[in-house]
Motif scaffolding. Structure first.
Motif, mmCIF file in Angstrom:
data_model
loop_
_atom_site.group_PDB
_atom_site.id
_atom_site.type_symbol
_atom_site.label_atom_id
_atom_site.label_comp_id
_atom_site.label_asym_id
_atom_site.label_seq_id
_atom_site.Cartn_x
_atom_site.Cartn_y
_atom_site.Cartn_z
ATOM 1 N N LEU A 307 0.965 -1.333 -0.032
ATOM 2 C CA LEU A 307 0.019 0.192 0.210
ATOM 3 C C LEU A 307 0.888 1.339 -0.005
ATOM 4 O O LEU A 307 0.513 2.249 -0.759
ATOM 5 N N ALA A 308 2.019 1.279 0.732
ATOM 6 C CA ALA A 308 2.825 2.387 0.990
ATOM 7 C C ALA A 308 3.344 2.749 -0.431
ATOM 8 O O ALA A 308 3.373 3.765 -0.863
ATOM 9 N N GLN A 309 3.872 1.719 -1.182
ATOM 10 C CA GLN A 309 4.504 1.816 -2.518
ATOM 11 C C GLN A 309 3.391 2.527 -3.511
ATOM 12 O O GLN A 309 3.987 3.350 -4.291
ATOM 13 N N GLY A 310 2.216 1.952 -3.546
ATOM 14 C CA GLY A 310 0.958 2.627 -4.290
ATOM 15 C C GLY A 310 0.760 3.986 -3.855
ATOM 16 O O GLY A 310 0.626 4.755 -4.966
ATOM 17 N N LEU A 311 0.826 4.391 -2.871
ATOM 18 C CA LEU A 311 0.703 5.617 -2.067
ATOM 19 C C LEU A 311 1.809 6.545 -2.968
ATOM 20 O O LEU A 311 1.495 7.851 -3.126
ATOM 21 N N GLN A 312 2.872 6.009 -2.664
ATOM 22 C CA GLN A 312 4.180 6.885 -2.986
ATOM 23 C C GLN A 312 4.260 7.249 -4.664
ATOM 24 O O GLN A 312 4.560 8.506 -4.886
ATOM 25 N N GLN A 313 3.760 6.232 -5.353
ATOM 26 C CA GLN A 313 3.479 6.310 -6.812
ATOM 27 C C GLN A 313 2.578 7.336 -7.182
ATOM 28 O O GLN A 313 2.670 8.309 -7.946
ATOM 29 N N ILE A 314 1.498 7.338 -6.517
ATOM 30 C CA ILE A 314 0.370 8.452 -6.564
ATOM 31 C C ILE A 314 0.880 9.882 -6.141
ATOM 32 O O ILE A 314 0.371 10.882 -6.793
ATOM 33 N N VAL A 315 1.513 9.901 -4.883
ATOM 34 C CA VAL A 315 2.364 11.095 -4.661
ATOM 35 C C VAL A 315 3.093 11.924 -5.873
ATOM 36 O O VAL A 315 3.035 12.913 -6.268
ATOM 37 N N LEU A 320 1.509 15.439 -5.071
ATOM 38 C CA LEU A 320 1.121 15.583 -3.672
ATOM 39 C C LEU A 320 2.420 15.750 -2.817
ATOM 40 O O LEU A 320 3.456 15.572 -3.321
ATOM 41 N N LEU A 321 1.964 16.173 -1.438
ATOM 42 C CA LEU A 321 3.281 16.477 -0.549
ATOM 43 C C LEU A 321 3.867 15.231 0.035
ATOM 44 O O LEU A 321 4.888 15.257 0.712
ATOM 45 N N GLY A 322 3.364 14.131 0.370
ATOM 46 C CA GLY A 322 3.958 13.027 0.771
ATOM 47 C C GLY A 322 3.083 11.908 1.380
ATOM 48 O O GLY A 322 1.681 12.008 1.370
ATOM 49 N N GLU A 323 3.690 10.569 1.666
ATOM 50 C CA GLU A 323 3.025 9.607 2.211
ATOM 51 C C GLU A 323 3.689 9.212 3.464
ATOM 52 O O GLU A 323 4.944 9.369 3.813
ATOM 53 N N ARG A 324 3.029 8.810 4.684
ATOM 54 C CA ARG A 324 3.620 8.409 5.764
ATOM 55 C C ARG A 324 2.818 7.251 6.391
ATOM 56 O O ARG A 324 1.307 7.246 6.395
ATOM 57 N N ILE A 377 -5.980 -3.539 -2.887
ATOM 58 C CA ILE A 377 -5.356 -2.470 -2.558
ATOM 59 C C ILE A 377 -5.278 -1.964 -4.085
ATOM 60 O O ILE A 377 -5.327 -0.681 -4.005
ATOM 61 N N ASP A 378 -5.090 -2.556 -4.956
ATOM 62 C CA ASP A 378 -4.910 -2.169 -6.566
ATOM 63 C C ASP A 378 -6.182 -1.369 -7.044
ATOM 64 O O ASP A 378 -5.965 -0.323 -7.692
ATOM 65 N N GLN A 379 -7.151 -2.005 -6.497
ATOM 66 C CA GLN A 379 -8.589 -1.416 -6.889
ATOM 67 C C GLN A 379 -8.773 -0.132 -6.274
ATOM 68 O O GLN A 379 -9.213 0.840 -6.724
ATOM 69 N N ALA A 380 -8.365 -0.101 -4.982
ATOM 70 C CA ALA A 380 -8.603 1.074 -4.076
ATOM 71 C C ALA A 380 -7.705 2.043 -4.638
ATOM 72 O O ALA A 380 -8.048 3.366 -4.784
ATOM 73 N N LEU A 381 -6.726 1.906 -4.871
ATOM 74 C CA LEU A 381 -5.676 2.945 -5.604
ATOM 75 C C LEU A 381 -6.005 3.643 -6.942
ATOM 76 O O LEU A 381 -6.011 4.721 -7.196
ATOM 77 N N ASP A 382 -6.672 2.844 -7.862
ATOM 78 C CA ASP A 382 -7.085 3.142 -9.148
ATOM 79 C C ASP A 382 -8.514 3.930 -8.727
ATOM 80 O O ASP A 382 -8.535 5.248 -9.375
ATOM 81 N N LEU A 383 -9.205 3.810 -7.599
ATOM 82 C CA LEU A 383 -10.464 4.461 -7.411
ATOM 83 C C LEU A 383 -10.061 5.759 -6.877
ATOM 84 O O LEU A 383 -10.347 6.863 -6.924
ATOM 85 N N LEU A 384 -8.954 5.774 -5.997
ATOM 86 C CA LEU A 384 -8.200 7.091 -5.121
ATOM 87 C C LEU A 384 -7.904 8.041 -6.563
ATOM 88 O O LEU A 384 -8.141 9.153 -6.583
ATOM 89 N N ARG A 385 -7.137 7.416 -7.392
ATOM 90 C CA ARG A 385 -6.738 8.380 -8.460
ATOM 91 C C ARG A 385 -7.827 8.935 -9.290
ATOM 92 O O ARG A 385 -7.670 10.309 -9.584
ATOM 93 N N ALA A 386 -9.010 8.103 -9.198
ATOM 94 C CA ALA A 386 -10.018 8.703 -10.037
ATOM 95 C C ALA A 386 -10.648 9.963 -9.272
ATOM 96 O O ALA A 386 -10.832 10.965 -9.871
ATOM 97 N N ALA A 387 -10.750 9.804 -7.901
ATOM 98 C CA ALA A 387 -11.215 10.899 -7.082
ATOM 99 C C ALA A 387 -10.272 12.092 -7.102
ATOM 100 O O ALA A 387 -10.780 13.199 -7.031
ATOM 101 N N LEU A 388 -8.963 11.760 -7.141
ATOM 102 C CA LEU A 388 -8.052 12.958 -7.231
ATOM 103 C C LEU A 388 -7.992 13.604 -8.379
ATOM 104 O O LEU A 388 -7.975 14.938 -8.442
ATOM 105 N N ARG A 389 -8.143 12.919 -9.559
ATOM 106 C CA ARG A 389 -8.466 13.769 -10.970
ATOM 107 C C ARG A 389 -9.441 14.482 -10.888
ATOM 108 O O ARG A 389 -9.564 15.639 -11.339
ATOM 109 N N GLN A 390 -10.751 14.281 -10.286
ATOM 110 C CA GLN A 390 -11.979 14.866 -10.104
ATOM 111 C C GLN A 390 -11.517 16.310 -9.365
ATOM 112 O O GLN A 390 -12.024 17.268 -9.681
ATOM 113 N N VAL A 391 -10.899 16.134 -8.312
ATOM 114 C CA VAL A 391 -10.725 17.237 -7.220
ATOM 115 C C VAL A 391 -9.558 18.217 -7.705
ATOM 116 O O VAL A 391 -9.679 19.374 -7.740
#
Length: 393
Positions: A307-315, A320-324, A377-391
């Motif tokens: 999950l951390a690696q996926g979030l870091q790629q989204i950063v 974005l400013l970071g993941e922790r 986790i992969d599906q969640a990251l894809d959905l998160l990317r879609a939400a971030l693109r909208q906002v």
């Protein structure tokens, strides 16, 4: 014409949907829409929604014994206490129903010890931005901005220090100080991690000045950070520890643990109608037997890295400013105060929604089930990317 929730006292803003069913990492609302849940009741559902082991424990225990009164022993109470002692560095256990109740009990025990052994020392040092519950005393113990003004006058006897600043703790530790209460990972503040060096210095300071070190592991305990307890990550032993949330896996269960030297309650000092009831204790045993297996905890650590690696790629991809985080308690820092917008956009995605939490205006928190799969986790990251693109665009 009534609207949804008219019969409830208003305590929060809820979206216009009603959940009807859950299974594992998924929730289903009354309209039939599915949601991938990365909140899980604020890190409560350690094994996800409606796990079979909890359903079985509840069913079997409900047919046998519900509540003989805390004035008597019952077998699940005894077995759960023994199991917690065997897993931890502690010797004694008090079982309760909520994290706030367990933290209240910790403060009571510390003050009882202070009266008996420290000449009446009673002040508890806690930390700015910390969160320990919603009773009046625990709101005083918490460092959440503004909480000291909602229900004035507030209970006294709580001093504040700054996380990762040992000098601020030393300054707060006056002659009336009896204990330091700390979250090793401040969840409500935005997943702020204590520095390992600071924790070691804090342990040394507490030992030097005869202060009890209280670890509030309501959110971090029971596998959430990849170990049975978060204190294991810091190579220290607290004197007291509180647990809740993941301990019950979805039912109201909490615990205060202490070392024998601090087992100083006298009969009548502490109690509660539901403390140690066999129905909840049976569930706690079932959760521990599953979550605290070495192979399960190793899998939590692997999922956390994934999950951390996926979030870091989204950063990187979204600027974005970071993941922790620690284990499966993680945060994503946004460039502005758009967290609530992202939460709403993720929830409204179709045909599948994503449930997120925004503890701070610029921050998203992730608390998935400890047994979430890499595919989920992969599906969640894809959905998160879609939400971030909208906002964020």
């Amino acid at each position: 014409m009534s609207t949804l929730g008219d019969s409830l006292i208003t305590i929060t803003h809820r979206p216009e949907l009603v959940f009807a069913q859950g299974q594992g990492s998924w929730l289903l609302d009354e309209a039939g829409k599915r949601y991938l849940d990365l909140v899980q009741g604020w890190a409560v559902n350690s094994l996800g929604h409606a796990p079979a082991v909890i359903a079985q424990a509840l069913s079997e225990q409900a047919r046998r014994l519900l509540n003989p009164s805390p004035a008597f022993y019952n077998r699940p109470m005894l077995d759960l206490a023994d199991r917690l002692v065997a897993l931890s560095c502690f010797d004694r256990v008090f079982l309760a129903s909520s994290g706030a109740e367990a933290n209240e009990a910790a403060v009571k025990l510390a003050r009882r010890w202070g009266r008996k052994h420290r000449g009446g020392a009673h002040e508890i040092i806690s930390f700015e931005q910390g969160f320990h519950g919603r009773t009046l005393a625990m709101m005083s113990a918490s460092g959440k901005p503004g909480w000291d003004r909602i229900y004035t006058p507030m209970p006294a006897g709580f001093a504040k220090a700054r996380l990762n600043d040992i000098e601020s703790v030393a300054r707060a530790a006056g002659p009336d100080a009896v204990a330091v209460m700390i979250e090793f990972v401040q969840g409500e503040a935005g997943v702020n991690l204590a520095d390992p060096g600071f924790v070691r210095e804090l342990r040394a300071l507490c030992s030097e000045r005869e202060l009890l070190l209280i670890a509030d592991e309501v959110q971090t305990g029971i596998g959430r950070c990849g170990r049975a307890f978060a204190y294991e990550l810091f190579d220290v032993e607290p004197d007291l520890m509180t647990l809740a949330k993941g301990l019950g896996g979805g039912v109201p269960l909490s615990a205060l643990l202490c070392k024998q030297a601090f087992n100083c309650f006298e009969p009548g000092d502490q109690g509660g109608t539901y403390c140690g009831n066999p129905l909840m204790a049976a569930v706690g045993l079932a959760v521990l037997d599953e979550v605290c297996r070495p192979e399960f905890l190793a899998a939590v650590r692997q999922r956390a890295r994934y999950l951390a690696q996926g979030l870091q790629q989204i950063v990187r991809d979204h600027g974005l400013l970071g993941e922790r985080g620690a284990g499966l308690l993680r945060a994503l820092v946004l460039p502005g105060n758009q967290a609530e917008q992202v939460v709403a956009a993720a929830r409204e995605l179709a045909p599948v929604g994503l449930l997120l939490n925004a503890p701070r205006p610029n921050l998203l928190r992730f608390m998935p089930a400890l047994n979430i799969s890499e595919a989920e986790i992969d599906q969640a990251l894809d959905l998160l990317r879609a939400a971030l693109r909208q906002v964020l665009g």
